[in-house]
Design a protein around this motif. Structure first.
Motif, PDB file in Angstrom:
ATOM      1  N   VAL A  46       0.791  -1.109   0.014  1.00 22.18           N
ATOM      2  CA  VAL A  46      -0.056   0.150   0.026  1.00 22.18           C
ATOM      3  C   VAL A  46       1.112   1.236   0.049  1.00 22.18           C
ATOM      4  CG1 VAL A  46      -1.788   1.304   1.247  1.00 22.18           C
ATOM      5  CG2 VAL A  46      -1.929  -1.061   1.064  1.00 22.18           C
ATOM      6  N   LEU A  47       2.018   1.097   0.556  1.00 24.06           N
ATOM      7  CA  LEU A  47       2.889   2.422   0.666  1.00 24.06           C
ATOM      8  C   LEU A  47       3.447   2.800  -0.750  1.00 24.06           C
ATOM      9  CD1 LEU A  47       4.343   4.400   2.409  1.00 24.06           C
ATOM     10  CD2 LEU A  47       6.132   2.939   2.854  1.00 24.06           C
ATOM     11  N   VAL A  48       3.867   1.591  -1.422  1.00 22.65           N
ATOM     12  CA  VAL A  48       4.315   1.815  -2.542  1.00 22.65           C
ATOM     13  C   VAL A  48       3.217   2.152  -3.579  1.00 22.65           C
ATOM     14  CG1 VAL A  48       5.470   0.548  -4.789  1.00 22.65           C
ATOM     15  CG2 VAL A  48       6.194   0.012  -2.397  1.00 22.65           C
ATOM     16  N   MET A  49       2.188   1.712  -3.485  1.00 26.41           N
ATOM     17  CA  MET A  49       1.041   2.120  -4.167  1.00 26.41           C
ATOM     18  C   MET A  49       0.593   3.733  -4.129  1.00 26.41           C
ATOM     19  SD  MET A  49       0.346   0.061  -6.736  1.00 26.41           S
ATOM     20  CE  MET A  49       1.944  -0.258  -6.743  1.00 26.41           C
ATOM     21  N   ALA A  50       0.673   4.025  -2.751  1.00 25.71           N
ATOM     22  CA  ALA A  50       0.337   5.465  -2.524  1.00 25.71           C
ATOM     23  C   ALA A  50       1.333   6.245  -2.910  1.00 25.71           C
ATOM     24  CB  ALA A  50       0.454   5.587  -0.852  1.00 25.71           C
ATOM     25  N   VAL A  51       2.628   6.047  -2.942  1.00 33.10           N
ATOM     26  CA  VAL A  51       3.725   6.906  -3.589  1.00 33.10           C
ATOM     27  C   VAL A  51       3.493   7.050  -5.198  1.00 33.10           C
ATOM     28  CG1 VAL A  51       6.335   7.181  -4.129  1.00 33.10           C
ATOM     29  CG2 VAL A  51       5.223   6.524  -1.754  1.00 33.10           C
ATOM     30  N   VAL A  52       3.389   5.857  -5.728  1.00 36.25           N
ATOM     31  CA  VAL A  52       3.023   5.858  -7.320  1.00 36.25           C
ATOM     32  C   VAL A  52       1.817   6.590  -7.462  1.00 36.25           C
ATOM     33  CG1 VAL A  52       2.466   4.314  -9.209  1.00 36.25           C
ATOM     34  CG2 VAL A  52       4.296   3.626  -7.714  1.00 36.25           C
ATOM     35  N   TYR A  53       0.734   6.283  -6.632  1.00 33.76           N
ATOM     36  CA  TYR A  53      -0.566   6.841  -7.246  1.00 33.76           C
ATOM     37  C   TYR A  53      -0.203   8.619  -6.932  1.00 33.76           C
ATOM     38  CZ  TYR A  53      -5.388   8.390  -6.837  1.00 33.76           C
ATOM     39  OH  TYR A  53      -6.594   8.918  -7.369  1.00 33.76           O
ATOM     40  N   GLY A  54       0.364   8.852  -5.863  1.00 31.29           N
ATOM     41  CA  GLY A  54       0.637  10.363  -5.609  1.00 31.29           C
ATOM     42  C   GLY A  54       1.333  11.213  -6.664  1.00 31.29           C
ATOM     43  N   VAL A  55       2.384  10.370  -7.277  1.00 28.59           N
ATOM     44  CA  VAL A  55       3.475  10.882  -8.208  1.00 28.59           C
ATOM     45  C   VAL A  55       2.540  11.007  -9.641  1.00 28.59           C
ATOM     46  CG1 VAL A  55       5.491  10.566  -9.178  1.00 28.59           C
ATOM     47  CG2 VAL A  55       5.515  10.367  -6.710  1.00 28.59           C
ATOM     48  N   TRP A  56       2.081  10.055  -9.818  1.00 32.70           N
ATOM     49  CA  TRP A  56       1.239   9.910 -10.944  1.00 32.70           C
ATOM     50  C   TRP A  56       0.209  10.597 -11.115  1.00 32.70           C
ATOM     51  CZ3 TRP A  56       0.241   4.286 -13.600  1.00 32.70           C
ATOM     52  CH2 TRP A  56      -0.329   4.420 -14.807  1.00 32.70           C
ATOM     53  N   LYS A  63      -1.149  13.036  -8.956  1.00 31.89           N
ATOM     54  CA  LYS A  63      -1.260  14.586  -8.183  1.00 31.89           C
ATOM     55  C   LYS A  63      -2.484  14.989  -7.699  1.00 31.89           C
ATOM     56  CE  LYS A  63       2.639  15.978 -10.936  1.00 31.89           C
ATOM     57  NZ  LYS A  63       3.160  14.741 -11.432  1.00 31.89           N
ATOM     58  N   GLU A  64      -3.178  13.818  -7.072  1.00 35.47           N
ATOM     59  CA  GLU A  64      -4.520  13.920  -6.431  1.00 35.47           C
ATOM     60  C   GLU A  64      -4.361  13.828  -4.880  1.00 35.47           C
ATOM     61  OE1 GLU A  64      -8.198  12.963  -5.028  1.00 35.47           O
ATOM     62  OE2 GLU A  64      -7.181  11.271  -5.573  1.00 35.47           O
ATOM     63  N   PRO A  65      -4.653  14.958  -4.278  1.00 37.07           N
ATOM     64  CA  PRO A  65      -4.288  14.572  -2.771  1.00 37.07           C
ATOM     65  C   PRO A  65      -5.345  13.623  -1.960  1.00 37.07           C
ATOM     66  CG  PRO A  65      -5.281  16.863  -3.241  1.00 37.07           C
ATOM     67  CD  PRO A  65      -5.035  16.174  -4.601  1.00 37.07           C
ATOM     68  N   ALA A  66      -6.669  13.635  -2.241  1.00 36.28           N
ATOM     69  CA  ALA A  66      -7.598  13.094  -1.467  1.00 36.28           C
ATOM     70  C   ALA A  66      -7.279  11.413  -1.648  1.00 36.28           C
ATOM     71  CB  ALA A  66      -8.878  13.276  -2.029  1.00 36.28           C
ATOM     72  N   GLY A  67      -6.968  10.978  -2.615  1.00 38.55           N
ATOM     73  CA  GLY A  67      -6.808   9.432  -2.942  1.00 38.55           C
ATOM     74  C   GLY A  67      -5.099   9.154  -2.241  1.00 38.55           C
ATOM     75  N   THR A  68      -4.453  10.166  -2.593  1.00 37.02           N
ATOM     76  CA  THR A  68      -3.053   9.939  -1.973  1.00 37.02           C
ATOM     77  C   THR A  68      -3.064   9.891  -0.285  1.00 37.02           C
ATOM     78  OG1 THR A  68      -2.148  10.873  -3.834  1.00 37.02           O
ATOM     79  CG2 THR A  68      -0.786  10.542  -2.061  1.00 37.02           C
ATOM     80  N   THR A  69      -3.786  10.658   0.180  1.00 36.34           N
ATOM     81  CA  THR A  69      -4.103  10.909   1.674  1.00 36.34           C
ATOM     82  C   THR A  69      -4.640   9.613   1.874  1.00 36.34           C
ATOM     83  OG1 THR A  69      -4.152  13.007   1.559  1.00 36.34           O
ATOM     84  CG2 THR A  69      -5.004  11.971   3.617  1.00 36.34           C
ATOM     85  N   ALA A  70      -5.727   9.051   1.436  1.00 40.51           N
ATOM     86  CA  ALA A  70      -6.216   7.717   1.880  1.00 40.51           C
ATOM     87  C   ALA A  70      -5.498   6.501   1.759  1.00 40.51           C
ATOM     88  CB  ALA A  70      -7.765   7.602   0.887  1.00 40.51           C
ATOM     89  N   LEU A  71      -4.629   6.464   0.740  1.00 38.55           N
ATOM     90  CA  LEU A  71      -3.723   5.263   0.642  1.00 38.55           C
ATOM     91  C   LEU A  71      -2.825   5.449   1.724  1.00 38.55           C
ATOM     92  CD1 LEU A  71      -3.217   5.152  -3.191  1.00 38.55           C
ATOM     93  CD2 LEU A  71      -4.335   3.346  -1.522  1.00 38.55           C
ATOM     94  N   PHE A  72      -2.101   6.670   1.998  1.00 36.95           N
ATOM     95  CA  PHE A  72      -1.309   6.952   3.112  1.00 36.95           C
ATOM     96  C   PHE A  72      -1.966   6.273   4.645  1.00 36.95           C
ATOM     97  CE2 PHE A  72       1.621   9.241   0.298  1.00 36.95           C
ATOM     98  CZ  PHE A  72       2.586   8.530   0.448  1.00 36.95           C
ATOM     99  N   LEU A  73      -3.236   6.791   4.822  1.00 32.84           N
ATOM    100  CA  LEU A  73      -4.028   6.444   6.160  1.00 32.84           C
ATOM    101  C   LEU A  73      -4.146   4.936   5.967  1.00 32.84           C
ATOM    102  CD1 LEU A  73      -6.583   9.171   6.150  1.00 32.84           C
ATOM    103  CD2 LEU A  73      -4.445   9.109   7.752  1.00 32.84           C
ATOM    104  N   ALA A  74      -4.386   4.128   4.727  1.00 32.28           N
ATOM    105  CA  ALA A  74      -4.649   2.729   4.854  1.00 32.28           C
ATOM    106  C   ALA A  74      -3.241   2.221   5.197  1.00 32.28           C
ATOM    107  CB  ALA A  74      -4.948   2.276   3.456  1.00 32.28           C
ATOM    108  N   PHE A  75      -2.066   2.611   4.752  1.00 33.89           N
ATOM    109  CA  PHE A  75      -0.937   2.032   5.223  1.00 33.89           C
ATOM    110  C   PHE A  75      -0.523   2.292   6.652  1.00 33.89           C
ATOM    111  CE2 PHE A  75       3.505   3.801   6.486  1.00 33.89           C
ATOM    112  CZ  PHE A  75       4.159   2.585   6.068  1.00 33.89           C
ATOM    113  N   GLY A  76      -0.898   3.150   7.236  1.00 22.30           N
ATOM    114  CA  GLY A  76      -0.916   3.173   8.613  1.00 22.30           C
ATOM    115  C   GLY A  76      -1.697   2.337   9.407  1.00 22.30           C
ATOM    116  N   LEU A  77      -3.082   2.110   8.963  1.00 28.29           N
ATOM    117  CA  LEU A  77      -3.911   1.223   9.558  1.00 28.29           C
ATOM    118  C   LEU A  77      -3.373  -0.329   9.338  1.00 28.29           C
ATOM    119  CD1 LEU A  77      -7.320   2.443   8.305  1.00 28.29           C
ATOM    120  CD2 LEU A  77      -6.257   2.554  10.692  1.00 28.29           C
ATOM    121  N   CYS A  78      -2.803  -0.380   8.241  1.00 27.86           N
ATOM    122  CA  CYS A  78      -2.083  -1.862   7.883  1.00 27.86           C
ATOM    123  C   CYS A  78      -1.119  -2.003   8.842  1.00 27.86           C
ATOM    124  CB  CYS A  78      -1.581  -2.265   6.687  1.00 27.86           C
ATOM    125  SG  CYS A  78      -3.023  -2.249   5.360  1.00 27.86           S
ATOM    126  N   ILE A  79      -0.070  -1.225   9.054  1.00 28.53           N
ATOM    127  CA  ILE A  79       0.948  -1.223  10.069  1.00 28.53           C
ATOM    128  C   ILE A  79       0.686  -1.288  11.527  1.00 28.53           C
ATOM    129  CG2 ILE A  79       2.631   0.269  11.057  1.00 28.53           C
ATOM    130  CD1 ILE A  79       3.964  -0.801   8.839  1.00 28.53           C
TER     131      ILE A  79
END
Length: 132
Positions: free
Chosen positions: A15-25, A27-43
């Motif tokens: 999820v962290l890798v996908m969040a970085v790829v999604y954020g760079v590709w 440039k949409e902040p809401a989905g990128t934030t959701a993916l980083f939050l999902a990373f935190g929940l998984c951790i």
């Protein structure tokens, strides 16, 4: 529990890798934030399962030679009757309705949520060191 903890750690890396790829590709902040939050929940879940696995006996799911029947038996204590989830559900529904209708509705939902949460946590600790 060890295998579930490892699965969540690997999922968190994915999820962290996908969040970085999604954020760079995108440039949409809401989905990128959701993916980083999902990373935190998984951790958090992976850490909890790994932390708990060190303190409890190995279960049937940790044994590669185990049969399905080895996991049978009592899984824990579950309250047979509790009204506290109903209070939490009504309070949560009113809170989310308050977002749509008006923020004033949160004044009615907050006490319901607090009473339900407090009652659920201390449901079996009434009186002096007594359980029901």
């Amino acid at each position: 529990m060890k295998i579930q903890g490892r699965m969540f750690f690997w999922l968190s890396i994915f999820v962290l890798v996908m969040a970085v790829v999604y954020g760079v590709w995108s440039k949409e902040p809401a989905g990128t934030t959701a993916l980083f939050l999902a990373f935190g929940l998984c951790i958090m879940i992976g850490f909890y399962l790994g932390f708990t696995a060190r303190r409890v006996d190995a279960g049937a799911q940790d044994d590669k030679e185990a049969d399905v029947a080895d996991g049978a038996g009592e899984l824990g204590f579950f309250s047979p009757h509790s009204w506290q989830p109903l209070s939490l559900a009504v309070g949560g529904a009113l809170a989310f309705l308050g977002i749509a209708v008006g923020w004033w509705l949160l004044y009615f939902s907050a006490p319901l949520i607090a009473i339900g949460l407090f009652g659920w946590v201390f449901e079996y600790y009434r009186g002096e060191n007594r359980t029901q």
